[in-house]
Design an enzyme around this catalytic site. Structure first.
Site, PDB file in Angstrom:
ATOM      1  N   ALA A  21       0.938  -1.269  -0.072  1.00 24.04           N
ATOM      2  CA  ALA A  21      -0.067  -0.081   0.031  1.00 24.04           C
ATOM      3  C   ALA A  21       0.825   0.998  -0.371  1.00 24.04           C
ATOM      4  O   ALA A  21       2.105   1.517   0.552  1.00 24.04           O
ATOM      5  CB  ALA A  21      -0.915  -0.612   0.854  1.00 24.04           C
ATOM      6  N   CYS A  22      -0.030   2.087  -0.437  1.00 27.28           N
ATOM      7  CA  CYS A  22       1.131   3.725  -0.540  1.00 27.28           C
ATOM      8  C   CYS A  22       0.342   4.930  -0.033  1.00 27.28           C
ATOM      9  O   CYS A  22      -0.887   3.839   0.948  1.00 27.28           O
ATOM     10  CB  CYS A  22       1.270   4.050  -1.863  1.00 27.28           C
ATOM     11  SG  CYS A  22      -0.006   4.546  -2.955  1.00 27.28           S
ATOM     12  N   ILE A  23      -0.441   5.614   0.274  1.00 24.60           N
ATOM     13  CA  ILE A  23      -0.964   6.524   0.620  1.00 24.60           C
ATOM     14  C   ILE A  23      -2.288   6.289   0.678  1.00 24.60           C
ATOM     15  O   ILE A  23      -3.292   6.536   1.559  1.00 24.60           O
ATOM     16  CB  ILE A  23       0.227   8.316   0.653  1.00 24.60           C
ATOM     17  CG1 ILE A  23       0.982   8.067   0.671  1.00 24.60           C
ATOM     18  CG2 ILE A  23      -1.420   9.110   1.248  1.00 24.60           C
ATOM     19  CD1 ILE A  23       1.760   9.745   0.753  1.00 24.60           C
ATOM     20  N   ARG A  39      -3.336   3.938  -2.000  1.00 28.22           N
ATOM     21  CA  ARG A  39      -4.337   3.021  -2.589  1.00 28.22           C
ATOM     22  C   ARG A  39      -3.448   1.455  -2.383  1.00 28.22           C
ATOM     23  O   ARG A  39      -2.469   1.224  -2.201  1.00 28.22           O
ATOM     24  CB  ARG A  39      -4.052   2.992  -4.585  1.00 28.22           C
ATOM     25  CG  ARG A  39      -2.465   2.539  -4.213  1.00 28.22           C
ATOM     26  CD  ARG A  39      -2.478   3.568  -5.802  1.00 28.22           C
ATOM     27  NE  ARG A  39      -2.568   4.989  -6.315  1.00 28.22           N
ATOM     28  CZ  ARG A  39      -2.919   5.787  -7.328  1.00 28.22           C
ATOM     29  NH1 ARG A  39      -2.880   5.584  -8.703  1.00 28.22           N
ATOM     30  NH2 ARG A  39      -3.151   6.980  -7.790  1.00 28.22           N
TER      31      ARG A  39
END
Length: 477
Positions: A420-422, A424
């Protein structure tokens, strides 16, 4: 082939997020310390400036570690190998370049001719990641058994860095010169055109999750500033924090993130069907507040990017124009992360024409509102609330929705990699045909992007916590 390239670029983008995550605290420390506020004792300002500056000074090394971790599932041995690789790579360059350029080491150091910046860190991280994935299970003769397996990775990474350093010393002078030319053009000669291009392309890459790659040269590389104690800073973010009066060219982000997109969110709300206005209003107001306070805009953007791509084209153009507009009006403000109100207030010490931001911003928000409203109504675009809404379960907490997401992705055995990123989830699956996009939408995904076996599912700022809940759920299934 394109799908494989896209998947690898997604990994690069994801790996760059770890170094970027340290920018808020480093930026706040450096920005406040360099501003020399009257209410802060000088010694405290110096401590804040130098501690924050130390992070920016070591960004190449931090990027090396981030890239290594991103391609090795966060293995600490790869991070150690990245540190070793980076140190050896730079020292090899420093030793060999005097021979290549027929000059002395002192000249090389004084003119920063071996300074590869962020790119050197990325190369070192790539070396260690490649060597880790290739050799972490290597078997050696019994008398060398201590160095087998993961212990072999830092050794082979360091040796490889010597070879890469020698090769790089031969090709780096023209590359470095080209980067310097581009850097001077973008930062000093024609920032209006350079940052208009930056803003347009950056928004165009957001749907694919590749904008982090495009951000790096502008945020971390262009321009150079040396402060009073001899620290050298590169990139618009660090130069602004350190007090460079020519930096702050990223200021346009405040205009379209804090004001423009909230205006678009209001237009989407006001054009929704009467029976849906309450639900859409709560969603859009929440997304608008998120954009205004933190600069995180994907919850708004993914509400229309799939169903009304023409609106995203308009948005990308307006976003691109916001940067030259601020530069033309000499509006300068600093960001440590993502152009939100928090950054705007905390880092206002070195700003210029700060009172123009809310004035121009409100006008920009009005422009967004009018354009979005007219296009939605006149072209009958299916933005949220203009079609029948099915109840989703996103209102449940992360632990409750995790099993539903896993099922929609084809089950535990179909998930090869989860990250995961910020804003999504980034997932690699074994069989993309098992992924139920409709179910993900019903759960509450703001957007879904699929390429090959890679899938991105946008859940906004909850994504990291949802990923953690999914990890726990997968372990217990």
């Amino acid at each position: 082939m394109f799908k494989n390239v896209f998947a690898n670029l997604q990994k690069v983008g994801k790996s760059l997020m770890l170094p970027v995550s340290v920018l808020p605290i480093a930026g706040i420390l450096l920005g406040i310390g360099s501003a020399h506020f009257n209410f802060l004792p000088d010694i405290l300002s110096q401590i804040m400036a130098q501690t924050g500056g130390s992070v920016f000074s070591n960004m190449p090394l931090i990027f090396a570690i981030g890239v290594a971790l991103g391609f090795t599932n966060n293995d600490g041995v790869a991070a150690l190998a990245a540190v070793v690789s980076y140190g050896i790579l730079i020292q090899t360059l420093t030793a060999v370049e005097p021979i290549v350029l027929h000059t002395t080491i002192e000249v090389i150091k004084n003119k920063h001719l071996s300074d590869t910046g962020i790119l050197g860190g990325i190369i070192a991280g790539a070396i260690s990641a490649y060597m880790f994935n290739k050799f972490y299970r290597i078997q050696l003769p019994e008398y060398l058994g201590f160095f087998a397996g993961k212990r072999f990775v830092p050794i082979i990474s360091g040796l490889s860095a010597i070879l890469i350093g020698v090769i790089l010393s031969l090709i780096w002078p023209p590359i470095g010169h080209g980067i310097q030319i581009f850097s001077k053009w973008a930062a000093y000669q024609n920032p209006i055109l350079a940052f208009a291009l930056y803003g347009l392309v950056e928004r165009a890459l957001v749907p694919f999750g590749l904008h982090h790659i495009w951000n790096v040269p502008f945020q971390m590389q262009i321009g150079e500033y040396t402060n009073s104690i001899g620290q050298v800073f590169h990139g618009d973010i660090a130069r602004y924090m350190a007090g460079d009066s020519t930096a702050g060219n990223l200021s346009g982000g405040f205009i379209f993130k804090m004001y423009g997109l909230p205006g678009a969110a209001l237009a989407i709300w006001h054009t929704s069907k009467k029976e849906n206005k309450t639900k859409i209003g709560s969603i859009m107001i929440s997304a608008a507040l998120t954009a205004f306070l933190t600069g995180i805009t994907e919850p708004i953007e993914f509400s229309f990017i799939i169903v009304a791509p023409v609106l995203y084209v308009i948005h990308a153009i307006l976003a691109g124009l916001s940067f030259p507009l601020c530069i033309f009006l000499d509006m300068r403000a600093g960001t440590s992360f993502s152009h939100g109100f928090i950054d705007f207030i905390v880092l206002s010490g070195n700003s210029h024409h700060i009172l123009l931001f809310p004035i121009i911003g409100i006008l920009y928000g009005l422009l967004y509102y009018i354009l979005f409203y007219l296009f939605i109504i006149n072209f009958n675009l299916d933005t949220p609330g203009r079609e029948n809404i099915k109840n989703n379960i996103l209102e449940k907490d992360n632990n409750e929705i995790a099993p539903y997401i896993i099922t929609a992705l084809g089950g535990k055995n179909n998930i090869k990699n989860l990250d995961a990123c910020i804003t999504r989830l980034r997932i690699t699956v074994s069989d993309i045909s098992k992924v139920k996009q409709k179910d993900l939408k019903n759960i509450g995904a703001a957007g879904i992007i699929i390429s090959g076996s890679g899938i991105q599912v946008v859940f906004g700022t909850r994504s990291e916590n949802i990923k953690t809940a999914m990890d726990e759920c997968i372990k217990n299934i």
